[in-house]
Design an enzyme around this catalytic site. Structure first.
Site, short mmCIF file in Angstrom:
data_model
loop_
_atom_site.label_atom_id
_atom_site.label_comp_id
_atom_site.label_asym_id
_atom_site.label_seq_id
_atom_site.Cartn_x
_atom_site.Cartn_y
_atom_site.Cartn_z
N LYS A 11 0.81 -1.22 0.00
CA LYS A 11 0.00 0.00 0.00
C LYS A 11 0.85 1.28 0.00
O LYS A 11 2.06 1.23 0.25
CB LYS A 11 -0.92 -0.03 1.22
CG LYS A 11 -1.94 -1.16 1.18
CD LYS A 11 -2.82 -1.12 2.41
CE LYS A 11 -3.89 -2.20 2.39
NZ LYS A 11 -4.76 -2.11 3.57
N TYR A 51 -12.45 -2.35 -3.93
CA TYR A 51 -12.92 -2.53 -2.54
C TYR A 51 -14.44 -2.45 -2.41
O TYR A 51 -14.96 -2.21 -1.32
CB TYR A 51 -12.25 -1.50 -1.63
CG TYR A 51 -10.82 -1.83 -1.31
CD1 TYR A 51 -10.50 -2.88 -0.46
CD2 TYR A 51 -9.78 -1.09 -1.85
CE1 TYR A 51 -9.18 -3.19 -0.16
CE2 TYR A 51 -8.45 -1.39 -1.56
CZ TYR A 51 -8.17 -2.44 -0.71
OH TYR A 51 -6.86 -2.75 -0.41
N PHE A 59 -15.67 3.02 6.75
CA PHE A 59 -14.29 3.36 6.36
C PHE A 59 -14.06 3.34 4.85
O PHE A 59 -12.95 3.64 4.39
CB PHE A 59 -13.30 2.41 7.04
CG PHE A 59 -13.47 0.95 6.69
CD1 PHE A 59 -12.96 0.42 5.51
CD2 PHE A 59 -14.17 0.11 7.54
CE1 PHE A 59 -13.12 -0.92 5.19
CE2 PHE A 59 -14.33 -1.24 7.24
CZ PHE A 59 -13.80 -1.75 6.06
N ARG A 87 -1.32 -14.34 4.69
CA ARG A 87 -2.01 -13.67 5.79
C ARG A 87 -1.21 -13.79 7.09
O ARG A 87 -1.18 -12.87 7.89
CB ARG A 87 -3.43 -14.21 5.91
CG ARG A 87 -4.23 -13.87 4.62
CD ARG A 87 -5.68 -14.22 4.69
NE ARG A 87 -6.43 -13.36 5.57
CZ ARG A 87 -6.76 -12.09 5.31
NH1 ARG A 87 -6.39 -11.53 4.17
NH2 ARG A 87 -7.46 -11.39 6.16
N THR A 93 -4.62 -7.18 11.11
CA THR A 93 -4.90 -5.87 10.52
C THR A 93 -4.48 -4.73 11.46
O THR A 93 -3.93 -3.73 11.02
CB THR A 93 -6.40 -5.75 10.18
OG1 THR A 93 -6.74 -6.80 9.28
CG2 THR A 93 -6.73 -4.42 9.55
N ARG A 104 2.96 -6.20 9.32
CA ARG A 104 2.22 -5.12 9.97
C ARG A 104 2.81 -4.76 11.33
O ARG A 104 2.80 -3.58 11.71
CB ARG A 104 0.74 -5.49 10.07
CG ARG A 104 0.08 -5.46 8.68
CD ARG A 104 -1.34 -5.91 8.72
NE ARG A 104 -2.00 -5.70 7.44
CZ ARG A 104 -2.98 -6.47 7.00
NH1 ARG A 104 -3.42 -7.49 7.73
NH2 ARG A 104 -3.53 -6.23 5.83
N ASN A 114 -1.89 0.12 6.96
CA ASN A 114 -1.29 -1.10 7.48
C ASN A 114 -0.37 -1.82 6.48
O ASN A 114 -0.12 -3.00 6.61
CB ASN A 114 -2.37 -2.05 8.02
CG ASN A 114 -3.36 -2.47 6.98
OD1 ASN A 114 -3.10 -2.40 5.78
ND2 ASN A 114 -4.52 -2.91 7.41
N HIS A 117 -2.12 -5.57 1.69
CA HIS A 117 -3.42 -6.21 1.50
C HIS A 117 -3.14 -7.61 0.98
O HIS A 117 -2.21 -7.83 0.21
CB HIS A 117 -4.25 -5.45 0.46
CG HIS A 117 -5.42 -6.24 -0.07
ND1 HIS A 117 -6.66 -6.17 0.50
CD2 HIS A 117 -5.51 -7.14 -1.08
CE1 HIS A 117 -7.47 -6.99 -0.16
NE2 HIS A 117 -6.80 -7.59 -1.13
N GLU A 128 -9.57 -10.98 -7.37
CA GLU A 128 -8.62 -9.88 -7.16
C GLU A 128 -7.45 -9.96 -8.14
O GLU A 128 -7.03 -8.92 -8.68
CB GLU A 128 -8.12 -9.89 -5.72
CG GLU A 128 -9.20 -9.50 -4.73
CD GLU A 128 -8.73 -9.45 -3.29
OE1 GLU A 128 -9.47 -8.90 -2.47
OE2 GLU A 128 -7.63 -9.95 -2.99
#
Length: 140
Positions: A11, A51, A59, A87, A93, A104, A114, A117, A128
């Site tokens: 990100k 998203y 959010f 993950r 998160t 993270r 964070n 993704h 995705e």
């Protein structure tokens, strides 16, 4: 465990701090291979489409603004149980709850910023991945 593919996004908060290499090293150390990768700048509309599942959440607008605020690195990771492994490497998160050594825990600035993704299921990963990559770009 089966070989899987999953989408990973580094990100804007992480790309702005030049963390792409450090983050990718964590994926590779965990046994994941990067089989497709590109650095792009999303528009707010593109982030919104990606998203869309979160559209009704409070959010959503902030997330779309953030994801369009700077470059991101979109990539496809491949490996045994790649979705769960990705993950695990990313961490929770909320960086305050992320295990030590996770992306993270080390790099996230907040719950919203964070750093990464990752897809949460095989079906999500397929959708995705196809949002950002044509099949010919997947070179595992």
């Amino acid at each position: 465990m089966a070989t899987e593919r999953t989408l990973s996004i580094i990100k804007p908060d992480a790309t702005s701090r030049n963390l792409t290499g450090k983050i990718n090293a964590k994926f590779e150390e965990a046994g994941l291979r990067i089989i497709a990768q590109k650095r792009i700048k999303l528009t707010k509309a593109q982030a919104g489409t990606f998203y869309e599942v979160h559209k009704e959440r409070p959010f959503y607008d902030e997330l779309c603004d953030f994801m369009a605020s700077g470059p991101v690195v979109v990539q496809v990771l491949e490996g045994e149980g790649a979705i769960a492994k990705n993950r695990e490497v990313m961490g929770a998160t909320n960086p305050a709850e992320a295990a030590p050594g996770t992306i993270r825990a080390e790099f996230a600035e907040s719950v919203g910023e964070n750093s990464v993704h990752g897809s949460d299921a095989p079906e999500t990963a397929a959708v995705e991945i196809s949002y950002f990559f044509a099949g010919i770009e997947l070179v595992g």
